[in-house]
Design an enzyme around this catalytic site. Structure first.
Site, short mmCIF file in Angstrom:
data_model
loop_
_atom_site.label_atom_id
_atom_site.label_comp_id
_atom_site.label_asym_id
_atom_site.label_seq_id
_atom_site.Cartn_x
_atom_site.Cartn_y
_atom_site.Cartn_z
N ASN A 170 25.49 15.47 64.44
CA ASN A 170 26.65 16.13 63.57
C ASN A 170 27.25 17.14 64.21
O ASN A 170 26.78 18.27 64.47
CB ASN A 170 25.72 16.72 62.39
CG ASN A 170 26.55 17.55 61.79
OD1 ASN A 170 27.88 17.54 61.58
ND2 ASN A 170 26.03 18.45 60.75
N GLU A 226 25.17 23.01 54.96
CA GLU A 226 26.53 24.03 54.84
C GLU A 226 27.36 23.60 53.89
O GLU A 226 28.33 24.31 53.52
CB GLU A 226 26.99 23.66 56.48
CG GLU A 226 25.92 24.53 57.44
CD GLU A 226 26.18 23.64 58.88
OE1 GLU A 226 27.01 23.02 59.13
OE2 GLU A 226 25.17 23.92 59.72
N SER A 229 17.10 22.16 64.64
CA SER A 229 17.14 22.73 66.07
C SER A 229 16.25 21.56 66.75
O SER A 229 15.51 21.76 67.62
CB SER A 229 16.22 23.83 66.06
OG SER A 229 17.35 24.94 65.15
N HIS A 255 25.11 17.89 53.30
CA HIS A 255 24.71 18.93 54.39
C HIS A 255 24.38 20.00 53.69
O HIS A 255 25.25 20.48 52.94
CB HIS A 255 25.65 18.96 55.48
CG HIS A 255 25.20 19.53 56.58
ND1 HIS A 255 24.89 20.75 56.82
CD2 HIS A 255 24.28 19.02 57.87
CE1 HIS A 255 24.19 21.23 58.09
NE2 HIS A 255 23.84 20.11 58.58
N GLU A 290 16.27 18.05 56.14
CA GLU A 290 16.64 19.62 57.18
C GLU A 290 16.26 20.91 56.37
O GLU A 290 16.85 21.33 55.52
CB GLU A 290 18.11 19.44 57.19
CG GLU A 290 18.61 18.05 57.88
CD GLU A 290 19.91 18.44 58.59
OE1 GLU A 290 20.09 18.31 59.87
OE2 GLU A 290 20.87 18.83 58.06
N GLY A 334 20.33 25.48 62.96
CA GLY A 334 21.22 26.31 63.91
C GLY A 334 20.45 27.60 64.47
O GLY A 334 21.15 28.47 64.75
N LYS A 342 29.79 18.97 63.55
CA LYS A 342 30.24 19.91 62.71
C LYS A 342 31.71 20.21 63.01
O LYS A 342 32.65 19.16 63.36
CB LYS A 342 29.40 21.16 62.82
CG LYS A 342 28.07 20.77 62.81
CD LYS A 342 27.32 22.19 62.45
CE LYS A 342 25.68 21.78 62.54
NZ LYS A 342 24.89 22.75 62.09
C1 PEP Z 1 22.55 19.95 61.63
O1 PEP Z 1 23.67 20.52 61.37
O2 PEP Z 1 22.27 19.09 60.63
C2 PEP Z 1 21.46 20.44 62.48
C3 PEP Z 1 20.08 20.18 62.23
O3 PEP Z 1 21.95 21.16 63.25
P1 PEP Z 1 20.83 22.01 64.56
O4 PEP Z 1 20.53 21.01 65.30
O5 PEP Z 1 22.02 22.84 65.38
O6 PEP Z 1 20.02 22.88 64.09
#
Ligand code: PEP
Length: 250
Positions: free
Chosen positions: A9, A96, A212, A94, A166, A172, A11
Site C-alpha cells: 500500500n 486511514e 508494520s 483502510h 490491520e 505505521g 499510500k
Molecule cells: C498499511 O498502510 O496498511 C500498513 C500496514 O502500513 P505499515 O506497514 O506502514 O504499518
C-alpha cells in the site's frame, strides 16, 4: 491450500515516473515469488503501473473506489474507471480512510459490492484501535466489520475477496501484533465467515495481516496457519524491503 498474497500500500507516495522506477526495480526481485504480488498505487499512477508490470507477475491495485457507477461525485473514481486504467485489486476501508475521510462500515460494504460487480478484487481492511483492544472489543468488532463489509455478496463472491486484518495501533507505528495475536484475530474473522457462509467459503478466503510488517518479522507472521499474507505500507516503498517480504520463504 490458499495462495499467499503480499500487497503493498503505497499510500500518498510516488509520482507516475517514480512508480515505474519502483516497479522496474521490483520485477526481477519478485519474479520467482510463490505469493500473489500486488502494488496498490495512487490513482494517478495506475495506468503507468499497469504498463510497467506487463509481462511480470505483479498485479496493480487502487487504494479506494467509489460505490456509484458515475455521476456528480467530484473527485471520486468508479470501479469501472479503475479497472479500465489497469488495476485488478482495490483496497477498501483502510483505517486511514475510516479515520480521516469518514468512511463507515456501510460505505465500505457499498464499495465492496461495486468493486466485485466490476471484476475488481477488494482487499477489505478491518481492525481495532488501541482503546478497543484494551476494552476487549477486538473480536466482536472485527466480526462485525467483516460481516457488514461482505453483506450482499454471494458465497462464491466471498471466496474471492481478500481481507486485511490491520490493528490500527500497529499501522505505521513500528508496533506489530505478536504472531499469535495476529493469528488468533484472523482465526476469529475466519470463524465468523464460516458461521455465515460455511467452512468451504471460509477456508478459501485469503486473510492478510497488516501493521508494520517488514523483512524482520514476516517469517514469524507467515508461519502462523491463519495468516495468508500481508498488507504492507512503509516497507513497500523500497524494492529490496518489499521483495524480501514477498520472498519470505527464501
Ligand atoms: C498499511 O498502510 O496498511 C500498513 C500496514 O502500513 P505499515 O506497514 O506502514 O504499518
Amino acid at each position: 491450500m490458499r495462495t499467499p498474497i503480499i500487497a503493498g500500500n503505497w499510500k500518498m507516495n510516488k509520482t507516475p515516473k517514480e512508480a515505474r522506477e519502483l516497479i522496474d526495480a521490483l520485477k526481477p526481485l519478485v519474479k520467482a515469488a510463490k505469493a500473489t504480488v500486488v502494488v496498490c498505487v495512487p490513482a494517478v499512477d495506475i495506468a503507468e503501473a499497469a504498463k510497467a508490470v506487463r509481462g511480470s507477475n505483479i498485479k496493480v491495485g487502487a487504494q479506494n473506489v467509489h460505490f456509484k457507477a458515475s455521476g456528480a461525485y467530484t473527485g471520486e473514481l468508479s470501479a469501472d474507471m479503475i479497472k479500465a486504467a489497469g488495476a485488478s485489486y482495490v483496497i477498501i476501508g483502510h483505517s486511514e480512510r475510516r479515520q480521516y475521510f469518514g468512511e463507515t462500515d456501510e460505505t465500505v460494504n457499498q464499495r465492496v459490492l461495486a468493486a466485485v460487480e466490476n471484476g475488481l478484487i477488494p482487499i477489505i481492511c478491518v481492525g481495532e484501535n488501541k482503546a478497543q483492544r484494551e476494552a476487549n472489543y477486538t473480536d466482536a468488532l472485527v466480526e462485525y466489520q467483516t460481516l457488514i463489509a461482505l453483506t450482499g455478496l454471494t458465497p462464491a463472491q466471498v471466496k474471492k475477496v481478500v481481507i486485511a486484518y490491520e490493528p490500527v495501533w500497529a499501522i505505521g507505528t513500528g508496533l506489530t501484533a505478536t504472531d499469535e495475536q495476529a493469528n488468533e484475530t484472523i482465526g476469529v474473522i475466519r470463524k465468523a465467515i464460516a458461521r455465515k457462509y460455511g467452512k468451504g467459503v471460509a477456508n478459501a478466503v485469503r486473510i492478510q495481516y497488516g501493521g508494520s510488517m517488514k523483512p524482520a518479522n514476516v517469517k514469524g507472521l507467515m508461519a502462523q496457519p491463519e495468516i495468508d499474507g500481508g498488507l504492507i505500507g512503509g516497507a513497500s516503498l523500497k524494492a529490496e524491503d518489499f521483495a524480501q517480504i514477498v520472498n519470505y520463504e527464501a
